[in-house]
Design an enzyme around this catalytic site. Structure first.
Site, PDB file in Angstrom:
ATOM      1  N   GLU A  50       2.147  -3.071 -12.942  1.00  0.00           N
ATOM      2  CA  GLU A  50       1.303  -2.406 -11.939  1.00  0.00           C
ATOM      3  C   GLU A  50       0.825  -1.067 -12.481  1.00  0.00           C
ATOM      4  O   GLU A  50       1.314  -0.598 -13.524  1.00  0.00           O
ATOM      5  CB  GLU A  50       2.065  -2.217 -10.621  1.00  0.00           C
ATOM      6  CG  GLU A  50       2.270  -3.537  -9.896  1.00  0.00           C
ATOM      7  CD  GLU A  50       2.696  -3.368  -8.461  1.00  0.00           C
ATOM      8  OE1 GLU A  50       3.162  -2.274  -8.089  1.00  0.00           O
ATOM      9  OE2 GLU A  50       2.563  -4.333  -7.703  1.00  0.00           O
ATOM     10  N   HIS A  57      -4.035   3.861  -0.634  1.00  0.00           N
ATOM     11  CA  HIS A  57      -4.117   2.731  -1.562  1.00  0.00           C
ATOM     12  C   HIS A  57      -5.584   2.417  -1.799  1.00  0.00           C
ATOM     13  O   HIS A  57      -6.369   2.392  -0.855  1.00  0.00           O
ATOM     14  CB  HIS A  57      -3.392   1.520  -0.968  1.00  0.00           C
ATOM     15  CG  HIS A  57      -3.068   0.481  -1.997  1.00  0.00           C
ATOM     16  ND1 HIS A  57      -4.037  -0.319  -2.558  1.00  0.00           N
ATOM     17  CD2 HIS A  57      -1.901   0.118  -2.574  1.00  0.00           C
ATOM     18  CE1 HIS A  57      -3.470  -1.127  -3.448  1.00  0.00           C
ATOM     19  NE2 HIS A  57      -2.174  -0.882  -3.477  1.00  0.00           N
ATOM     20  N   ARG A 111      -2.800   5.749  -8.281  1.00  0.00           N
ATOM     21  CA  ARG A 111      -3.510   5.396  -7.046  1.00  0.00           C
ATOM     22  C   ARG A 111      -4.419   6.505  -6.535  1.00  0.00           C
ATOM     23  O   ARG A 111      -5.512   6.222  -6.036  1.00  0.00           O
ATOM     24  CB  ARG A 111      -2.494   5.066  -5.954  1.00  0.00           C
ATOM     25  CG  ARG A 111      -1.867   3.753  -6.213  1.00  0.00           C
ATOM     26  CD  ARG A 111      -0.886   3.372  -5.173  1.00  0.00           C
ATOM     27  NE  ARG A 111      -0.419   2.036  -5.520  1.00  0.00           N
ATOM     28  CZ  ARG A 111       0.605   1.444  -4.966  1.00  0.00           C
ATOM     29  NH1 ARG A 111       1.287   2.045  -4.014  1.00  0.00           N
ATOM     30  NH2 ARG A 111       0.963   0.234  -5.330  1.00  0.00           N
ATOM     31  N   HIS A 122      -1.493   4.370   3.025  1.00  0.00           N
ATOM     32  CA  HIS A 122      -0.518   3.366   2.586  1.00  0.00           C
ATOM     33  C   HIS A 122       0.921   3.856   2.662  1.00  0.00           C
ATOM     34  O   HIS A 122       1.788   3.160   3.174  1.00  0.00           O
ATOM     35  CB  HIS A 122      -0.868   2.996   1.144  1.00  0.00           C
ATOM     36  CG  HIS A 122      -0.066   1.872   0.585  1.00  0.00           C
ATOM     37  ND1 HIS A 122       0.091   0.679   1.249  1.00  0.00           N
ATOM     38  CD2 HIS A 122       0.618   1.743  -0.592  1.00  0.00           C
ATOM     39  CE1 HIS A 122       0.844  -0.130   0.513  1.00  0.00           C
ATOM     40  NE2 HIS A 122       1.186   0.498  -0.589  1.00  0.00           N
ATOM     41  N   ARG A 173       3.433   8.498  -5.307  1.00  0.00           N
ATOM     42  CA  ARG A 173       4.440   7.476  -5.610  1.00  0.00           C
ATOM     43  C   ARG A 173       3.956   6.502  -6.680  1.00  0.00           C
ATOM     44  O   ARG A 173       2.828   6.026  -6.636  1.00  0.00           O
ATOM     45  CB  ARG A 173       4.751   6.682  -4.335  1.00  0.00           C
ATOM     46  CG  ARG A 173       5.674   5.515  -4.549  1.00  0.00           C
ATOM     47  CD  ARG A 173       5.832   4.728  -3.277  1.00  0.00           C
ATOM     48  NE  ARG A 173       4.600   4.092  -2.891  1.00  0.00           N
ATOM     49  CZ  ARG A 173       4.448   2.774  -2.763  1.00  0.00           C
ATOM     50  NH1 ARG A 173       5.459   1.966  -2.999  1.00  0.00           N
ATOM     51  NH2 ARG A 173       3.297   2.268  -2.391  1.00  0.00           N
TER      52      ARG A 173
END
Ligand SMILES: Cc1cc2nc3c(=O)[nH]c(=O)nc-3n(C[C@H](O)[C@H](O)[C@H](O)COP(=O)(O)OP(=O)(O)OC[C@H]3O[C@@H](n4cnc5c(N)ncnc54)[C@H](O)[C@@H]3O)c2cc1C
Length: 487
Positions: free
Chosen positions: A110, A224, A269, A327, A362
């Site tokens: 990811e 997100h 992100r 998100h 995060r």
């Protein structure tokens, strides 16, 4: 035997219960059904350096870089070193993570991870798989579903219980305990566009704030980049793992939007969400081009089902219409490495907590891991607490109807998206606070409000705290103050 109340039935709350059930009298209080949580919705997976070529140090470096080094370093070290062992334990207990044909664990990639280290289960339904599995390990726990925590009960020893009411129209009642664990998740429903479950409405943060418990890093909300967007509304998350598998963000002309940005489609992100927002502001439409993703429907069955439910013709044009949305909350109730808050006997675990592990942004798939680690640490700390004599707490006074004014939920969400969203300016933050503070959400008795009105009051309080901190926090990671960047 000690009595422990756990507020919230997602992964963090349930895992804390698993670790306490043998030695304590545990009750999980949760607002919806057992399946109503963000944990059940998690798609991509859970990050851990279990692959032989990977290391906790590499995971730590990626976490710190994504968090823009605003992280609490000991919390990151604890996450990356304690997490793998907890996952090994779950695997030993039978947790069915996806495996390759040769039986080895299958690791996905990811955004901003330097290694394939994302464990997944049932393709893109990891959250449901792991949360259901952890719930299946609960044998000596009382569940109180459709029950809402309203406020904390304190005495000289610290937090001694919670005032709750059964939904939709129960009377407030006090539940006492030797320790309380907040596991109420984040606050995504503050915004128009969100990936979050409908029960995740900032309650734990609001309840802690009203009790004078310290909060931290409230300016840091993660947006997100890719939510399924149709006719101005969002319908759930399009997992980042799809970009990890080769999908590319494009506009209506098939122009690759992230082509000139370091790490391209797998940049952190906040970077991707800001780029997409800027592109959208120029009048473009946003899509995820999945033509390079092999066996899409097989690898992403949850996303496929969602796309089919909404009649998206992705099988023909290989395009998914997307837009950024709220998100994850990096900030929250301040907690130390044992999940202890500023109020003795009150612990905060999972997304409601801010132990600093995520920093300013995060790293993808670190939050499920933090749910396990923070819950295990809270359980350990509670086991070491002395048992107390039962608290004598008067029954709550009958609530008086609240005469104060609150905004409509939609109006709050709309303004929060426009003024507390992906890009902020000081002028917008001042406007927001001026508008917000005409309403009566601060000195309220939660029991005096209907459940729907309390949700609005809680989200108002959370948004006030976000705006206040956003005004003084320089741009960093997910918090982006536009003027500061252009000055
Ligand atoms: C769509 C989606 C996909 C995600 N994908 C990933 C991923 O792939 N990997 C990853 O690591 N993270 C992912 N995340 C983030 C991750 O799922 C969450 O951060 C994590 O699950 C939070 O767990 P939690 O137990 O802290 O809270 P939650 O799972 O949100 O649970 C909160 C619980 O508290 C209850 N509650 C709330 N208020 C009250 C109240 N007043 N009284 C009683 N109960 C209350 C809620 O009903 C719920 O049961 C994703 C999040 C979303 C929304």
């Amino acid at each position: 035997m000690k009595t422990v109340l756990i507020i919230g039935g997602g992964l963090a709350g349930c895992y804390a219960a698993v670790r306490l059930q043998a030695t304590c009298n545990v009750t999980i209080i949760t607002k919806g059904a057992r399946a109503d949580s963000n944990s059940m919705l998690a798609q991509g997976g859970i990050a851990a350096s279990l692959d032989p070529g990977d290391s906790p140090q590499a995971h730590e470096a990626d976490t710190l870089k994504a968090g823009v080094y605003h992280n609490n370093e000991p919390a990151v070290a604890q996450l990356v070193t304690t997490g793998p062992a907890l996952l090994e334990e779950l695997i030993q207990a039978g947790m069915p993570f996806d495996r390759q044909a040769d039986g080895q664990l299958s690791f996905g990639l990811e955004g901003a991870h330097s290694h394939h280290r994302i464990l997944h289960a049932n393709g893109d339904r990891t959250g449901a798989a792991i949360t259901s599995f952890v719930q299946s390990l609960l044998h000596h726990v009382t569940w109180e579903t459709h029950t809402e925590a309203l406020s904390l009960v304190q005495d000289a020893a610290g937090c001694r219980g919670v005032v709750v009411r059964h939904l939709p129209d129960g009377q407030p009642q006090v539940k006492t305990a030797d320790a309380v664990i907040l596991a109420t998740g984040g606050l995504g429903n503050l915004y128009d566009f969100t990936t979050n479950d409908h029960t995740v409405t900032g309650d734990g943060i609001a309840l802690a704030a009203r009790a004078g418990v310290a909060l931290h890093d409230m300016a840091f909300v993660q947006f997100h980049p890719t939510l399924l967007a149709l006719n101005g509304r969002c319908y759930g998350l399009i997992t980042e793992a799809i970009r990890g598998a080769g999908a590319v963000l494009v506009d209506e002309n098939h122009t690759p939007i992230m082509a000139k940005v370091p790490q391209k489609d797998l940049a952190p992100r906040d970077v991707v969400a800001r780029h997409l927002t800027a592109w959208q502001a120029k009048g473009h439409k946003l899509f995820l081009d999945i033509s390079a993703v092999a066996d899409f429907t097989e690898h992403f069955p949850g996303v496929t089902a969602n796309l089919d439910r909404h009649h998206v013709p992705f099988r023909q044009d290989h395009l998914i219409p997307i837009q950024p949305g709220a998100h994850f909350m990096m900030g929250g109730v301040k907690a130390d490495l044992q999940a202890q808050t500023s109020l003795p006997r009150l612990f905060a675990v999972g997304e409601v907590a801010c132990n600093g592990v995520h920093g300013a942004n995060r790293l993808a798939s670190n939050s499920l891991l933090d749910c396990l680690v923070s819950a295990a640490k809270a359980a350990q700390a509670i086991q070491a607490l002395p048992e107390l004599a039962p608290a004598h707490v008067p029954a709550p006074a009958a609530p008086t109807p609240n005469a104060g004014r609150l905004p409509a939920l939609e109006a709050l969400q709309h303004r929060a998206w426009a003024e507390l969203g992906v890009e902020r300016t000081k002028a917008q933050l001042h406007d927001f606070l001026q508008w917000l503070r005409q309403f009566d959400y601060r000195d309220i008795d939660p029991a005096s409000l209907t459940p729907a009105a309390l949700t609005v009051a809680n989200l108002c309080l959370c948004s006030d705290l976000i705006a206040e901190q956003a005004l003084v926090q320089p741009s960093l990671g997910a918090h982006y103050l536009k003027e500061a960047q252009t000055a």
